[in-house]
Scaffold this motif. Structure first.
Motif, PDB file in Angstrom:
ATOM      1  N   VAL A   6       0.778  -1.081  -0.065  1.00  0.00           N
ATOM      2  CA  VAL A   6       0.027  -0.149  -0.031  1.00  0.00           C
ATOM      3  C   VAL A   6       0.903   1.257   0.099  1.00  0.00           C
ATOM      4  O   VAL A   6       2.230   1.141   0.270  1.00  0.00           O
ATOM      5  N   LEU A   7       0.265   2.219  -0.371  1.00  0.00           N
ATOM      6  CA  LEU A   7       0.865   3.699  -0.259  1.00  0.00           C
ATOM      7  C   LEU A   7      -0.037   4.716   0.831  1.00  0.00           C
ATOM      8  O   LEU A   7      -1.232   4.606   0.531  1.00  0.00           O
ATOM      9  N   LEU A   8       0.429   4.829   1.873  1.00  0.00           N
ATOM     10  CA  LEU A   8      -0.553   5.742   2.829  1.00  0.00           C
ATOM     11  C   LEU A   8      -0.561   7.059   2.498  1.00  0.00           C
ATOM     12  O   LEU A   8       0.495   7.697   1.734  1.00  0.00           O
ATOM     13  N   ILE A   9      -1.488   7.661   2.697  1.00  0.00           N
ATOM     14  CA  ILE A   9      -1.825   9.026   2.515  1.00  0.00           C
ATOM     15  C   ILE A   9      -2.177   9.854   3.739  1.00  0.00           C
ATOM     16  O   ILE A   9      -2.919   9.563   4.566  1.00  0.00           O
ATOM     17  N   TYR A  10      -1.622  10.932   3.821  1.00  0.00           N
ATOM     18  CA  TYR A  10      -1.520  11.813   5.076  1.00  0.00           C
ATOM     19  C   TYR A  10      -2.018  13.200   4.771  1.00  0.00           C
ATOM     20  O   TYR A  10      -1.503  13.616   3.540  1.00  0.00           O
ATOM     21  N   ASP A  11      -2.860  13.940   5.545  1.00  0.00           N
ATOM     22  CA  ASP A  11      -3.161  15.246   5.209  1.00  0.00           C
ATOM     23  C   ASP A  11      -2.268  16.065   6.164  1.00  0.00           C
ATOM     24  O   ASP A  11      -2.028  16.009   7.161  1.00  0.00           O
ATOM     25  N   VAL A  12      -1.733  17.148   5.452  1.00  0.00           N
ATOM     26  CA  VAL A  12      -0.828  18.085   6.190  1.00  0.00           C
ATOM     27  C   VAL A  12      -1.543  18.681   7.678  1.00  0.00           C
ATOM     28  O   VAL A  12      -0.797  19.282   8.615  1.00  0.00           O
ATOM     29  N   ARG A  13      -2.805  18.894   7.625  1.00  0.00           N
ATOM     30  CA  ARG A  13      -3.473  19.601   8.580  1.00  0.00           C
ATOM     31  C   ARG A  13      -3.919  18.679   9.426  1.00  0.00           C
ATOM     32  O   ARG A  13      -4.165  19.114  10.861  1.00  0.00           O
ATOM     33  N   ASN A  14      -3.672  17.492   9.574  1.00  0.00           N
ATOM     34  CA  ASN A  14      -3.809  16.433  10.689  1.00  0.00           C
ATOM     35  C   ASN A  14      -2.984  15.129  10.320  1.00  0.00           C
ATOM     36  O   ASN A  14      -3.466  14.225   9.790  1.00  0.00           O
ATOM     37  N   PHE A  15      -1.781  15.292  10.931  1.00  0.00           N
ATOM     38  CA  PHE A  15      -0.988  14.080  10.579  1.00  0.00           C
ATOM     39  C   PHE A  15      -1.354  12.913  11.529  1.00  0.00           C
ATOM     40  O   PHE A  15      -0.673  11.762  11.239  1.00  0.00           O
ATOM     41  N   SER A  16      -1.957  12.984  12.467  1.00  0.00           N
ATOM     42  CA  SER A  16      -2.183  11.856  13.531  1.00  0.00           C
ATOM     43  C   SER A  16      -2.890  10.858  12.696  1.00  0.00           C
ATOM     44  O   SER A  16      -3.147   9.748  13.403  1.00  0.00           O
ATOM     45  N   LEU A  17      -3.766  11.069  11.590  1.00  0.00           N
ATOM     46  CA  LEU A  17      -4.812  10.061  11.116  1.00  0.00           C
ATOM     47  C   LEU A  17      -4.439   9.817   9.632  1.00  0.00           C
ATOM     48  O   LEU A  17      -4.367  10.761   8.924  1.00  0.00           O
ATOM     49  N   ALA A  18      -4.241   8.679   9.110  1.00  0.00           N
ATOM     50  CA  ALA A  18      -3.993   8.537   7.771  1.00  0.00           C
ATOM     51  C   ALA A  18      -5.452   8.626   7.059  1.00  0.00           C
ATOM     52  O   ALA A  18      -6.512   8.014   7.361  1.00  0.00           O
ATOM     53  N   LEU A  19      -5.388   9.370   5.980  1.00  0.00           N
ATOM     54  CA  LEU A  19      -6.568   9.425   5.048  1.00  0.00           C
ATOM     55  C   LEU A  19      -7.268   8.239   4.769  1.00  0.00           C
ATOM     56  O   LEU A  19      -8.404   7.843   4.773  1.00  0.00           O
ATOM     57  N   GLY A  20      -6.407   7.424   4.283  1.00  0.00           N
ATOM     58  CA  GLY A  20      -6.640   6.039   3.453  1.00  0.00           C
ATOM     59  C   GLY A  20      -5.426   5.637   2.887  1.00  0.00           C
ATOM     60  O   GLY A  20      -4.272   5.917   3.162  1.00  0.00           O
ATOM     61  N   TYR A  21      -5.548   4.566   1.913  1.00  0.00           N
ATOM     62  CA  TYR A  21      -4.180   4.055   1.078  1.00  0.00           C
ATOM     63  C   TYR A  21      -4.434   3.535  -0.050  1.00  0.00           C
ATOM     64  O   TYR A  21      -5.856   2.951  -0.265  1.00  0.00           O
ATOM     65  N   CYS A  22      -3.477   3.599  -0.877  1.00  0.00           N
ATOM     66  CA  CYS A  22      -3.611   3.164  -2.306  1.00  0.00           C
ATOM     67  C   CYS A  22      -3.395   1.457  -2.247  1.00  0.00           C
ATOM     68  O   CYS A  22      -2.219   1.355  -1.810  1.00  0.00           O
ATOM     69  N   ALA A  23      -4.293   0.863  -2.535  1.00  0.00           N
ATOM     70  CA  ALA A  23      -4.102  -0.590  -2.387  1.00  0.00           C
ATOM     71  C   ALA A  23      -3.900  -1.402  -3.616  1.00  0.00           C
ATOM     72  O   ALA A  23      -3.857  -0.934  -4.682  1.00  0.00           O
ATOM     73  N   GLY A  24      -3.143  -2.578  -3.246  1.00  0.00           N
ATOM     74  CA  GLY A  24      -2.740  -3.390  -4.260  1.00  0.00           C
ATOM     75  C   GLY A  24      -1.670  -3.172  -5.444  1.00  0.00           C
ATOM     76  O   GLY A  24      -1.586  -3.203  -6.495  1.00  0.00           O
ATOM     77  N   ARG A  25      -0.626  -2.375  -4.682  1.00  0.00           N
ATOM     78  CA  ARG A  25       0.475  -2.084  -5.360  1.00  0.00           C
ATOM     79  C   ARG A  25       1.314  -3.245  -5.753  1.00  0.00           C
ATOM     80  O   ARG A  25       2.375  -2.933  -6.615  1.00  0.00           O
ATOM     81  N   LYS A  26       1.334  -4.492  -5.215  1.00  0.00           N
ATOM     82  CA  LYS A  26       2.171  -5.478  -5.597  1.00  0.00           C
ATOM     83  C   LYS A  26       3.623  -5.271  -5.216  1.00  0.00           C
ATOM     84  O   LYS A  26       4.632  -5.262  -6.251  1.00  0.00           O
ATOM     85  N   ALA A  27       3.798  -4.791  -3.978  1.00  0.00           N
ATOM     86  CA  ALA A  27       5.406  -4.496  -3.847  1.00  0.00           C
ATOM     87  C   ALA A  27       5.806  -5.299  -2.407  1.00  0.00           C
ATOM     88  O   ALA A  27       6.486  -4.735  -1.553  1.00  0.00           O
ATOM     89  N   LEU A  28       5.336  -6.412  -2.191  1.00  0.00           N
ATOM     90  CA  LEU A  28       5.837  -7.395  -1.102  1.00  0.00           C
ATOM     91  C   LEU A  28       7.339  -7.692  -1.136  1.00  0.00           C
ATOM     92  O   LEU A  28       7.450  -8.780  -1.680  1.00  0.00           O
ATOM     93  N   THR A  29       8.202  -6.996  -1.205  1.00  0.00           N
ATOM     94  CA  THR A  29       9.545  -7.194  -1.416  1.00  0.00           C
ATOM     95  C   THR A  29      10.496  -6.405  -0.691  1.00  0.00           C
ATOM     96  O   THR A  29      10.145  -5.040  -0.372  1.00  0.00           O
ATOM     97  N   ARG A  30      11.619  -6.577  -0.239  1.00  0.00           N
ATOM     98  CA  ARG A  30      12.670  -5.619   0.191  1.00  0.00           C
ATOM     99  C   ARG A  30      13.379  -4.815  -0.579  1.00  0.00           C
ATOM    100  O   ARG A  30      14.150  -3.825  -0.222  1.00  0.00           O
ATOM    101  N   GLN A  31      13.088  -5.142  -1.983  1.00  0.00           N
ATOM    102  CA  GLN A  31      13.711  -4.009  -2.906  1.00  0.00           C
ATOM    103  C   GLN A  31      13.105  -2.755  -2.947  1.00  0.00           C
ATOM    104  O   GLN A  31      11.669  -2.580  -2.461  1.00  0.00           O
ATOM    105  N   LYS A  32      13.706  -1.829  -3.039  1.00  0.00           N
ATOM    106  CA  LYS A  32      13.149  -0.326  -2.987  1.00  0.00           C
ATOM    107  C   LYS A  32      12.382  -0.223  -4.326  1.00  0.00           C
ATOM    108  O   LYS A  32      12.899  -0.034  -5.278  1.00  0.00           O
ATOM    109  N   LEU A  33      11.003   0.135  -4.283  1.00  0.00           N
ATOM    110  CA  LEU A  33      10.180   0.303  -5.466  1.00  0.00           C
ATOM    111  C   LEU A  33       9.721   1.673  -5.330  1.00  0.00           C
ATOM    112  O   LEU A  33       8.833   2.294  -4.483  1.00  0.00           O
TER     113      LEU A  33
END
Length: 403
Positions: A266-293
Motif C-alpha cells: 500500500v501507499l499511505l496518504i496523510y493530510d498536512v493539516r492532521n498527521f495523526s490520522l491516515a486518510l486512506g491508502y492506495c491498495a494493490g501495489r504488488k510491492a511485497l519485497t525488500r527491494q526499494k520500489l
C-alpha cells in the motif's frame, strides 16, 4: 537498475545500478515523432568503487545552463560529491576515438564532509534532497538530518537531531524517534514557508516534518501498527504494515504526503493539516519485497473537487512488471484501488523499481531491475558468480513510454 530519477526540466534520466555506476540518458526532443521503438543511448556515466546509496538533482537543472546541471551523489564510506551530469570537468582532452563512448563525469566539482567527530568516521547518508531554492541540501543519516550550504564543503551548517539526546535512557525524554533516515522529500512552497516543509522517513516506521529554513520540528508520527518504536500485533492493520519507509512524495499542492514502505502493498496518504490520522491508502501495489520500489506523483492541473487544491495522479510499479495509476486517491476513504493498470515490456516479471511521469504528461519512464539466482538464468543479463560463489544473473531495463 537500483533507482531512477527524472531531471527537474524533464530532459534527462538519471540511474544508479548494482554495478556501482551512475548513468545519464537524454530524452530527445523528437522522441514522440517516431512510430517505431528507438534504442535509448547513454550520454554520460561514471563508475564507482563503492555502492551508490542516494543521489539528487539540482531543482534548477536546465540543459541550456551548464552551471545548473549538478547532481549530488552519496556513496558508502565516502564524502558526498557534487558532479556535473553533462560535462567532463577533469580537463582531459577527448579525442575523436572517444566521441562514441559516454562522457566521463567521475571528477567531482566539490566534496561535502559528513564526519562523526567523536570517532572521525565518514558518514554516508542514505537519502539526499535539495532545498527548493537550490542553495542548500539535506542529508539523512542515523538519528539526524544534516543541512549543507553548497558553498561550504567542510561541515554541515546545521544538524536536525530526530532525538534531542543520545545519552538519556529514554532518548530525549521519550520525544522524537530513532533510526536511519531512509527517505527525504521537500514540499512545494506554502503560504507559511517559502522553502516548504521537509518530510523525513525512517527505517523504524516514523515520519518527521521539519521547517526547511529554521530546521525546527513541526511534528512527527509513527505509521499505523507502530507504538513507541515497536510493532504491535493488530489484525486490523497488518495488511498496511511494512518494514520501514522507502519513499516519500508530496502532492503538487503541498497538502498531502504519500508514504511507501518496503514489504508493503500500500501507499499511505496523510493530510498536512492532521498527521495523526491516515486518510486512506492506495491498495494493490504488488510491492511485497525488500527491494526499494519508487513511485511518482504527477500534477494533473486544477482539481474538479476543490478550488484550492490541484488534481494529481499517483504512479507506482510493482514486482509483477505492471504500473498502477490512482487518480486523486485523497478524495476517497479506506482502500483505494487503482484506476488504471499498465503492463510494461513483454509481460515479464521484472520488478519496476522506479516510475516517473514527465511534467508535460506526454511521457512516462519505467526502470526495471532484478537478480536471478541459479544456473538456468534468463538471457540478456550480466552473469556473475561461479567457483565457490553461487551463480546469479542481473537483469535491468530502462523504458520510455508514450502516453
Amino acid at each position: 537498475i537500483q533507482e531512477a530519477q527524472l531531471s527537474p526540466d524533464g530532459t534527462c534520466i538519471f540511474t544508479s545500478d548494482y554495478n556501482r555506476a551512475f548513468s545519464v540518458y537524454p530524452i530527445g526532443t523528437d522522441i514522440l515523432e517516431s512510430t517505431a521503438t528507438q534504442p535509448l543511448k547513454m550520454y554520460a556515466q561514471f563508475q564507482s568503487a563503492d555502492p551508490i546509496w542516494a543521489f539528487a538533482a539540482n531543482p534548477l537543472f536546465n540543459l541550456q545552463d551548464s552551471s545548473s546541471t549538478h547532481v549530488l551523489v552519496s556513496r558508502r564510506d565516502r564524502y558526498i560529491t557534487l558532479h556535473n551530469a553533462l560535462w567532463d570537468v577533469s580537463g582531459a582532452n577527448t579525442g575523436p576515438e572517444s566521441q562514441s563512448s559516454p562522457v566521463d563525469i567521475h571528477t567531482p566539482l566539490a566534496s561535502y564532509k559528513l564526519i562523526n567527530h567523536l570517532n572521525e568516521a565518514v558518514t554516508a547518508p542514505l537519502s539526499l534532497a535539495y532545498s527548493t531554492s537550490g542553495t542548500h541540501f539535506f542529508a539523512g543519516g542515523q538519528n539526524g538530518i544534516a543541512i549543507f550550504n553548497l558553498t561550504n564543503t567542510d561541515d554541515p551548517i546545521h544538524t536536525i537531531p530526530t532525538i534531542p539526546s543520545k545519552r538519556n535512557k529514554l532518548k530525549g525524554g521519550g520525544r522524537g524517534f530513532k533510526g536511519y533516515i531512509s527517505a527525504l522529500s521537500v514540499s512545494p512552497p506554502t503560504t507559511t514557508s517559502s522553502e516548504g516543509l521537509l518530510a523525513a522517513g525512517a527505517r523504524t516506521r516514523y515520519v518527521g516534518i521539519y521547517d526547511c529554513i529554521s530546521g525546527s520540528e513541526v511534528t512527527h508520527f509513527s505509521l499505523p501498527g507502530t507504538v513507541d518504536g515497536k510493532k504491535v500485533r493488530n489484525e486490523n492493520v497488518t495488511h498496511i504494515m511494512g518494514e520501514g519507509v522507502s519513499s516519500l512524495k508530496w502532492s503538487p499542492c503541498g497538502r498531502y504526503l504519500y508514504v511507501a514502505e518496503r514489504q508493503s502493498d500500500v501507499l499511505l496518504i496523510y493530510d498536512v493539516r492532521n498527521f495523526s490520522l491516515a486518510l486512506g491508502y492506495c491498495a494493490g501495489r504488488k510491492a511485497l519485497t525488500r527491494q526499494k520500489l519508487g513511485f511518482d506523483v504527477w500534477n494533473a492541473g486544477a482539481s474538479p473537487y476543490d478550488v484550492e487544491s490541484i488534481a494529481h495522479e499517483v504512479w507506482a510499479g510493482g514486482t509483477d512488471g505492471k504500473v498502477r495509476v490512482w487518480k486523486d486517491p485523497y478524495m476517497k476513504d479506506g482502500a483505494v484501488e487503482a484506476d488504471e493498470v499498465v503492463e510494461v515490456g513483454d509481460g515479464g516479471s521484472m520488478p519496476i523499481v522506479s516510475t516517473l511521469v514527465h511534467v508535460a504528461g506526454s511521457l512516462a519512464v519505467t526502470a526495471r531491475g532484478t537478480l536471478e539466482a541459479g544456473e538456468g538464468t534468463a538471457e540478456g543479463g550480466i552473469r556473475r558468480g561461479g567457483g565457490t560463489r553461487p551463480r546469479f544473473s542481473e537483469l535491468g531495463c530502462l523504458d520510455i513510454l508514450g502516453l
